[in-house]
Write a protein that holds these residues in place. Structure first.
Motif, PDB file in Angstrom:
ATOM      1  N   THR A 122       0.826  -1.208   0.000  1.00  0.00           N
ATOM      2  CA  THR A 122       0.000   0.000   0.000  1.00  0.00           C
ATOM      3  C   THR A 122       0.863   1.261   0.000  1.00  0.00           C
ATOM      4  O   THR A 122       0.465   2.281  -0.555  1.00  0.00           O
ATOM      5  CB  THR A 122      -0.955   0.009   1.210  1.00  0.00           C
ATOM      6  OG1 THR A 122      -0.210  -0.199   2.404  1.00  0.00           O
ATOM      7  CG2 THR A 122      -2.008  -1.078   1.075  1.00  0.00           C
ATOM      8  N   ILE A 125       1.808   2.390  -3.658  1.00  0.00           N
ATOM      9  CA  ILE A 125       0.766   2.705  -4.651  1.00  0.00           C
ATOM     10  C   ILE A 125       0.953   4.076  -5.283  1.00  0.00           C
ATOM     11  O   ILE A 125       0.860   4.204  -6.518  1.00  0.00           O
ATOM     12  CB  ILE A 125      -0.635   2.547  -4.025  1.00  0.00           C
ATOM     13  CG1 ILE A 125      -0.942   1.060  -3.803  1.00  0.00           C
ATOM     14  CG2 ILE A 125      -1.713   3.167  -4.920  1.00  0.00           C
ATOM     15  CD1 ILE A 125      -2.249   0.791  -3.095  1.00  0.00           C
ATOM     16  N   GLN A 129       1.377   4.636  -9.325  1.00  0.00           N
ATOM     17  CA  GLN A 129       0.496   5.529 -10.087  1.00  0.00           C
ATOM     18  C   GLN A 129       1.307   6.548 -10.884  1.00  0.00           C
ATOM     19  O   GLN A 129       0.957   6.873 -12.019  1.00  0.00           O
ATOM     20  CB  GLN A 129      -0.480   6.225  -9.143  1.00  0.00           C
ATOM     21  CG  GLN A 129      -1.513   5.281  -8.540  1.00  0.00           C
ATOM     22  CD  GLN A 129      -2.338   5.903  -7.430  1.00  0.00           C
ATOM     23  OE1 GLN A 129      -1.856   6.779  -6.707  1.00  0.00           O
ATOM     24  NE2 GLN A 129      -3.573   5.448  -7.264  1.00  0.00           N
ATOM     25  N   ASN A 140       2.847  -6.130 -11.145  1.00  0.00           N
ATOM     26  CA  ASN A 140       3.036  -6.516  -9.751  1.00  0.00           C
ATOM     27  C   ASN A 140       3.179  -8.034  -9.664  1.00  0.00           C
ATOM     28  O   ASN A 140       2.548  -8.774 -10.411  1.00  0.00           O
ATOM     29  CB  ASN A 140       1.845  -6.075  -8.899  1.00  0.00           C
ATOM     30  CG  ASN A 140       2.064  -6.377  -7.432  1.00  0.00           C
ATOM     31  OD1 ASN A 140       3.017  -5.920  -6.831  1.00  0.00           O
ATOM     32  ND2 ASN A 140       1.185  -7.187  -6.854  1.00  0.00           N
ATOM     33  N   LEU A 145      -0.407  -5.702  -3.874  1.00  0.00           N
ATOM     34  CA  LEU A 145      -0.236  -4.275  -4.103  1.00  0.00           C
ATOM     35  C   LEU A 145      -1.614  -3.620  -3.959  1.00  0.00           C
ATOM     36  O   LEU A 145      -2.319  -3.383  -4.929  1.00  0.00           O
ATOM     37  CB  LEU A 145       0.349  -4.008  -5.494  1.00  0.00           C
ATOM     38  CG  LEU A 145       0.635  -2.544  -5.842  1.00  0.00           C
ATOM     39  CD1 LEU A 145       1.750  -1.984  -4.961  1.00  0.00           C
ATOM     40  CD2 LEU A 145       1.007  -2.401  -7.318  1.00  0.00           C
ATOM     41  N   GLY A 146      -2.001  -3.381  -2.704  1.00  0.00           N
ATOM     42  CA  GLY A 146      -3.328  -2.845  -2.425  1.00  0.00           C
ATOM     43  C   GLY A 146      -3.843  -3.350  -1.099  1.00  0.00           C
ATOM     44  O   GLY A 146      -3.196  -4.160  -0.425  1.00  0.00           O
ATOM     45  N   GLN A 155      -5.216  -3.839  -8.286  1.00  0.00           N
ATOM     46  CA  GLN A 155      -5.836  -2.862  -7.405  1.00  0.00           C
ATOM     47  C   GLN A 155      -5.342  -1.436  -7.674  1.00  0.00           C
ATOM     48  O   GLN A 155      -5.714  -0.509  -6.959  1.00  0.00           O
ATOM     49  CB  GLN A 155      -5.592  -3.247  -5.943  1.00  0.00           C
ATOM     50  CG  GLN A 155      -6.213  -4.587  -5.578  1.00  0.00           C
ATOM     51  CD  GLN A 155      -6.040  -4.937  -4.114  1.00  0.00           C
ATOM     52  OE1 GLN A 155      -6.383  -4.155  -3.226  1.00  0.00           O
ATOM     53  NE2 GLN A 155      -5.513  -6.113  -3.840  1.00  0.00           N
ATOM     54  N   VAL A 156      -4.512  -1.293  -8.697  1.00  0.00           N
ATOM     55  CA  VAL A 156      -4.045   0.023  -9.138  1.00  0.00           C
ATOM     56  C   VAL A 156      -4.428   0.179 -10.592  1.00  0.00           C
ATOM     57  O   VAL A 156      -4.088  -0.663 -11.428  1.00  0.00           O
ATOM     58  CB  VAL A 156      -2.526   0.168  -8.960  1.00  0.00           C
ATOM     59  CG1 VAL A 156      -2.062   1.543  -9.467  1.00  0.00           C
ATOM     60  CG2 VAL A 156      -2.132  -0.015  -7.503  1.00  0.00           C
TER      61      VAL A 156
END
Length: 354
Positions: A122, A125, A129, A140, A145-146, A155-156
């Motif tokens: 997290t 992230i 981005q 990932n 990753l989230g 999740q991104v």
């Protein structure tokens, strides 16, 4: 999870998670799992158009980890087959080092893509981005990753692929196997010793939560003892020794392969081999040997070399064809959905030693 020395390559995996455990613990989610997709090809080559040489940053949390080493080797082999070079960045278990490495990779402008094995997902992230916004492809791999530990879906936004095992699925498979093992021996009650790796980490929160839900289907199966292995046979040995000392009626020990390796020694020292059931996860060489001999009841597979291979294939596909691959489950094509038993262990190949 006496005087047996801790092997550094086994300890690194746990040390990396321990460094981020308190940060990760608040990030666990109980959302339901999404369906995963595949790369659509088992070939080492992801494209027929390999004319442009690609430079890819590979951010590992610990290169010398016995679990990570085969992952990197497989990734490098696929890169070589696809006219690409991996530049390896070793965070050596430090979330702060990995954060700085990712910053440097993004600002350098030298890389077509980034393959990321996060220590503290997290926290990375915002940087991921930034990379995506700059047109850098990001894949990932291996770790979440989230905030959601119940899905392999990216999740991104803009992530080229998410190649990982779903922690809650590991917990569910472990729980179901434990119930089956207890029932196969007609144990009621069935007293279970549960080996966390790092109890405070979000990874363990997700795995143990799903495990507890799975064993709740049989009221006779009860966790009566707990310990921590820190992904180390030595720590696993100590933890299981303590469990057996405090619970003479323990029927079963469950945990990651490295912890169960230590548990094997503790059980043998108490002359309980064959009497205390052992269930692991990881599909390491040690686990497959244990299942084949009958010393272990079963195991839930992981495949680190497959993760490295699939991650690079997905990256090549994204860079050469502009195609994102979504969530990729590296055990999706394994026999019996990655559940190893004595009946099918010969169908599995270990991808790491344990």
């Amino acid at each position: 999870m006496l005087s047996i020395p801790v092997k550094p390559r086994l300890w690194h995996r746990g040390a990396a998670l321990a460094a981020a455990a308190l940060m990760l613990a608040a990030c666990s989610s109980s959302s339901s799992s999404s369906s995963s997709s595949s790369t659509g090809s088992s070939s080492q080559s992801a494209s027929t158009s390999n004319s442009k040489h690609l430079t890819i940053a590979y951010l590992s949390f610990a290169v010398e980890n016995s679990y990570d080493a085969p992952m990197l080797a497989a990734a490098q082999a696929v890169a070589s087959d696809n006219n690409a070079t991996l530049k390896v960045f070793d965070a050596n278990n430090s979330p702060q080092t990995q954060y700085s490495q990712l910053q440097d990779v993004i600002t350098s402008g030298q890389y077509n893509g980034i393959i990321l094995q996060p220590i503290f997902g997290t926290g990375l992230i915002p940087l991921v981005q930034q990379a995506v916004a700059k047109g850098i492809k990001v894949v990932n791999m291996d770790q979440v990753l989230g905030p959601n530990y119940a899905t392999d879906a990216p999740q991104v936004s803009g992530l080229a692929a998410n190649v990982m095992f779903v922690p809650t699925e590991i917990g569910t498979k472990l729980g179901n196997m434990v119930v089956q093992a207890c029932q196969s021996k007609n144990l009621n009650p069935c007293n279970v010793g549960y080996l966390y790796d790092i109890k405070a980490s979000a990874l363990d929160v997700a795995i143990s939560g799903a495990f507890n839900k799975a064993i709740a289907t049989d009221p006779g199966v009860k966790v009566v003892a707990q310990g921590q292995s820190f992904f180390s046979p030595t720590e696993g040995l100590t933890a299981v020794q303590n469990m057996l000392q405090a619970n003479a009626n323990l029927n079963l020990i469950v945990g990651s392969d490295q912890g169960i390796e230590g548990g094997v020694q503790a059980v043998a020292a108490k002359h309980l081999t064959g009497k205390v059931i052992l269930v692991g996860y990881g599909a390491s060489a040690a686990a497959l040997s244990g299942v084949a001999s009958g010393a272990w009841y079963g195991d839930v597979a992981q495949a680190p070399a497959s993760e490295g291979r699939l991650a690079v294939l997905a990256m090549i596909k994204a860079l050469r064809n502009g195609q994102d691959s979504g969530g990729i489950d590296p055990v999706a094509q394994l026999p019996n959905n990655g559940i190893v038993t004595k009946a099918n262990v010969s169908q599995f190949t270990a991808e790491w030693p344990g």
